[in-house]
Design a protein around this motif. Structure first.
Motif, PDB file in Angstrom:
ATOM      1  N   LEU A   1       0.831  -1.203   0.000  1.00 37.50           N
ATOM      2  CA  LEU A   1       0.000   0.000   0.000  1.00 37.50           C
ATOM      3  C   LEU A   1       0.865   1.253   0.000  1.00 37.50           C
ATOM      4  O   LEU A   1       0.640   2.193  -0.782  1.00 37.50           O
ATOM      5  CB  LEU A   1      -0.912  -0.015   1.233  1.00 37.50           C
ATOM      6  CG  LEU A   1      -1.722   1.253   1.495  1.00 37.50           C
ATOM      7  CD1 LEU A   1      -2.780   1.453   0.428  1.00 37.50           C
ATOM      8  CD2 LEU A   1      -2.364   1.195   2.890  1.00 37.50           C
TER       9      LEU A   1
ATOM     10  N   ASP B   1       2.664   1.845  -3.371  1.00 40.14           N
ATOM     11  CA  ASP B   1       1.785   2.434  -4.382  1.00 40.14           C
ATOM     12  C   ASP B   1       1.559   3.910  -4.124  1.00 40.14           C
ATOM     13  O   ASP B   1       1.546   4.732  -5.046  1.00 40.14           O
ATOM     14  CB  ASP B   1       0.431   1.704  -4.393  1.00 40.14           C
ATOM     15  CG  ASP B   1       0.525   0.318  -5.013  1.00 40.14           C
ATOM     16  OD1 ASP B   1       1.577   0.017  -5.627  1.00 40.14           O
ATOM     17  OD2 ASP B   1      -0.432  -0.462  -4.874  1.00 40.14           O
TER      18      ASP B   1
ATOM     19  N   GLN C   1     -13.129   2.087   9.318  1.00 40.59           N
ATOM     20  CA  GLN C   1     -13.532   1.106   8.311  1.00 40.59           C
ATOM     21  C   GLN C   1     -12.883  -0.217   8.679  1.00 40.59           C
ATOM     22  O   GLN C   1     -11.654  -0.335   8.671  1.00 40.59           O
ATOM     23  CB  GLN C   1     -13.090   1.545   6.914  1.00 40.59           C
ATOM     24  CG  GLN C   1     -13.370   0.505   5.830  1.00 40.59           C
ATOM     25  CD  GLN C   1     -13.019   1.007   4.446  1.00 40.59           C
ATOM     26  OE1 GLN C   1     -13.476   2.066   4.035  1.00 40.59           O
ATOM     27  NE2 GLN C   1     -12.177   0.274   3.723  1.00 40.59           N
TER      28      GLN C   1
ATOM     29  N   GLU D   1      -7.835   7.770   1.276  1.00 46.03           N
ATOM     30  CA  GLU D   1      -8.646   7.316   0.149  1.00 46.03           C
ATOM     31  C   GLU D   1      -8.064   6.059  -0.485  1.00 46.03           C
ATOM     32  O   GLU D   1      -8.793   5.101  -0.800  1.00 46.03           O
ATOM     33  CB  GLU D   1      -8.743   8.424  -0.898  1.00 46.03           C
ATOM     34  CG  GLU D   1      -9.605   8.065  -2.098  1.00 46.03           C
ATOM     35  CD  GLU D   1      -9.708   9.188  -3.109  1.00 46.03           C
ATOM     36  OE1 GLU D   1     -10.251   8.939  -4.209  1.00 46.03           O
ATOM     37  OE2 GLU D   1      -9.239  10.305  -2.816  1.00 46.03           O
ATOM     38  N   LEU D   2      -6.743   6.028  -0.655  1.00 45.06           N
ATOM     39  CA  LEU D   2      -6.113   4.844  -1.234  1.00 45.06           C
ATOM     40  C   LEU D   2      -6.290   3.635  -0.327  1.00 45.06           C
ATOM     41  O   LEU D   2      -6.617   2.534  -0.784  1.00 45.06           O
ATOM     42  CB  LEU D   2      -4.627   5.113  -1.475  1.00 45.06           C
ATOM     43  CG  LEU D   2      -3.820   3.914  -1.994  1.00 45.06           C
ATOM     44  CD1 LEU D   2      -4.320   3.493  -3.376  1.00 45.06           C
ATOM     45  CD2 LEU D   2      -2.327   4.248  -2.039  1.00 45.06           C
TER      46      LEU D   2
ATOM     47  N   ARG E   1      -8.621   3.056   1.900  1.00 45.10           N
ATOM     48  CA  ARG E   1     -10.015   2.604   1.924  1.00 45.10           C
ATOM     49  C   ARG E   1     -10.375   1.830   0.654  1.00 45.10           C
ATOM     50  O   ARG E   1     -11.195   0.913   0.682  1.00 45.10           O
ATOM     51  CB  ARG E   1     -10.947   3.799   2.102  1.00 45.10           C
ATOM     52  CG  ARG E   1     -10.791   4.511   3.432  1.00 45.10           C
ATOM     53  CD  ARG E   1     -11.863   5.570   3.620  1.00 45.10           C
ATOM     54  NE  ARG E   1     -13.175   4.934   3.789  1.00 45.10           N
ATOM     55  CZ  ARG E   1     -14.307   5.623   3.881  1.00 45.10           C
ATOM     56  NH1 ARG E   1     -14.294   6.947   3.802  1.00 45.10           N
ATOM     57  NH2 ARG E   1     -15.448   4.980   4.037  1.00 45.10           N
ATOM     58  N   THR E   2      -9.735   2.204  -0.455  1.00 42.49           N
ATOM     59  CA  THR E   2     -10.002   1.505  -1.714  1.00 42.49           C
ATOM     60  C   THR E   2      -9.274   0.174  -1.773  1.00 42.49           C
ATOM     61  O   THR E   2      -9.835  -0.844  -2.196  1.00 42.49           O
ATOM     62  CB  THR E   2      -9.565   2.383  -2.901  1.00 42.49           C
ATOM     63  OG1 THR E   2     -10.266   3.635  -2.836  1.00 42.49           O
ATOM     64  CG2 THR E   2      -9.858   1.708  -4.222  1.00 42.49           C
ATOM     65  N   ARG E   3      -8.003   0.168  -1.345  1.00 43.01           N
ATOM     66  CA  ARG E   3      -7.180  -1.036  -1.422  1.00 43.01           C
ATOM     67  C   ARG E   3      -7.564  -2.070  -0.367  1.00 43.01           C
ATOM     68  O   ARG E   3      -7.351  -3.275  -0.557  1.00 43.01           O
ATOM     69  CB  ARG E   3      -5.707  -0.663  -1.247  1.00 43.01           C
ATOM     70  CG  ARG E   3      -5.025  -0.121  -2.477  1.00 43.01           C
ATOM     71  CD  ARG E   3      -4.638  -1.251  -3.432  1.00 43.01           C
ATOM     72  NE  ARG E   3      -3.767  -2.201  -2.779  1.00 43.01           N
ATOM     73  CZ  ARG E   3      -2.430  -2.089  -2.715  1.00 43.01           C
ATOM     74  NH1 ARG E   3      -1.843  -1.053  -3.277  1.00 43.01           N
ATOM     75  NH2 ARG E   3      -1.699  -3.001  -2.096  1.00 43.01           N
TER      76      ARG E   3
ATOM     77  N   PRO F   1     -10.759  -3.053   1.290  1.00 35.81           N
ATOM     78  CA  PRO F   1     -12.208  -2.898   1.408  1.00 35.81           C
ATOM     79  C   PRO F   1     -12.731  -3.437   2.731  1.00 35.81           C
ATOM     80  O   PRO F   1     -12.096  -4.266   3.386  1.00 35.81           O
ATOM     81  CB  PRO F   1     -12.742  -3.708   0.211  1.00 35.81           C
ATOM     82  CG  PRO F   1     -11.657  -4.673  -0.103  1.00 35.81           C
ATOM     83  CD  PRO F   1     -10.369  -3.979   0.224  1.00 35.81           C
ATOM     84  N   GLU F   2     -13.902  -2.955   3.094  1.00 35.78           N
ATOM     85  CA  GLU F   2     -14.486  -3.301   4.392  1.00 35.78           C
ATOM     86  C   GLU F   2     -14.789  -4.786   4.478  1.00 35.78           C
ATOM     87  O   GLU F   2     -15.301  -5.391   3.545  1.00 35.78           O
ATOM     88  CB  GLU F   2     -15.767  -2.490   4.614  1.00 35.78           C
ATOM     89  CG  GLU F   2     -16.299  -2.608   6.015  1.00 35.78           C
ATOM     90  CD  GLU F   2     -17.184  -1.433   6.402  1.00 35.78           C
ATOM     91  OE1 GLU F   2     -17.547  -1.347   7.575  1.00 35.78           O
ATOM     92  OE2 GLU F   2     -17.497  -0.618   5.524  1.00 35.78           O
TER      93      GLU F   2
END
Length: 298
Positions: free
Chosen positions: A109, A112, A159, A286-287, A289-291, A293-294
């Motif tokens: 993470l 990236d 999250q 944001e990255l 939370r996207t990478r 997922p819940e």
């Protein structure tokens, strides 16, 4: 009066030490002391009481501190406005981590994020969940990976990215080793090996035991889950761990499901729900939370 003097004033206050403040600010301790003395000369009053084992604010220091924090906040806000207008993502972000989140791909993470935002410096800080929550609320951390119970900490948005059962781990010769499942009350009179107070998982265990009508008899408190498993393997008690931390030692240990009640350990992304957030911090949140997922397992 200079902004760095105000920054040093706030750091010394929060750390209650010139030495720890200097380490936090990555400057030499004599430099911090010299700047504080210069500020005191300019204001005509001592700001710190240095007579005790810890450094404490004087009455004058207490009066000045809110203005110092307000000035630093105003400068940070001005920088945020300019960065947002120009579309720049730069600066510094600080991420809090816990020991047993190593099963997540945090290096990937961060790699990236660095590839997309090479001008942003990243600092990782490992601490207990309770300390990390305080640091997130105070703005000392931008993003945290915390262990938590069922209720999100006040003042933070979260999250859940990993939820897993809490299991009991014993040596093969332990009286519980023949069982596949046990109720929590089976641990009432056993020596337990747990994470220390202040961690999310320990809070879950303590709350469940209290609801079951007993206080856990904790013999060992250690912040490193794999070491808890190793102590259990030596027959020193029953380790209570998240499943992922126990699986690495399943060949030499017995993993037992805890039922009635079933306890779930959770790792969550957490960030401050109010207050200014830098563009760099928002981009990393944001990255993440996207990478990551819940996790729907609750």
């Amino acid at each position: 009066m200079e902004l760095r003097q105000l920054e040093y004033l706030v750091a010394v206050t929060e750390e209650a030490s010139f030495t720890r403040a200097a380490a936090r600010l990555h400057v030499a301790q004599p430099g911090v002391s010299a700047q504080i003395r210069q500020l005191e000369r300019e204001l005509g009053q001592p700001l710190f009481d240095r007579s005790g084992r810890t450094v404490r604010l004087t009455e004058a220091g207490k009066a000045v501190l809110p203005y110092a924090r307000a000035a630093l906040s105003a400068v940070a806000g001005a920088r945020l406005v300019v960065d947002e207008l120009t579309g720049l993502v730069r600066g510094h972000v600080t991420v809090g981590v816990i020991e047993w989140m190593k099963i997540l791909d945090l290096p990937g993470l961060l790699a990236d994020f660095h590839r997309d935002h090479p001008q942003v410096e990243i600092t990782l800080s490992e601490s207990r969940a309770a300390d990390m929550i305080d640091s997130l609320r105070a703005g000392r951390l931008d993003l945290g990976f915390i262990s938590m119970g069922t209720t999100p900490p006040e003042g933070l948005e979260t999250q859940i990215i990993l939820a897993q059962d809490v299991v009991a781990v014993v040596a093969p010769g332990d009286p519980l080793a023949r069982r596949d499942t046990i109720p929590l009350t089976a641990l009432r009179d056993r020596a337990l090996i747990c994470l220390p107070k202040g961690t999310g998982l320990r809070a879950i265990i303590d709350e469940a035991c209290a609801a079951a009508g007993f206080t856990p008899g904790v013999s060992f408190e250690i912040g490193d889950p794999p070491m808890l498993a190793q102590l259990a393997a030596l027959g020193l008690g029953v380790a209570v761990l998240p499943r992922s931390a126990a699986l690495a030692y399943r060949d030499g240990l017995r993993l037992i499901e805890i039922t009635r009640p079933r306890m779930t350990g959770r790792i969550a992304l957490a960030w401050r729900s109010g207050g200014p957030t830098s563009p760099a911090a928002r981009a990393l949140i944001e990255l993440a939370r996207t990478r990551l997922p819940e996790d729907d397992q609750r």
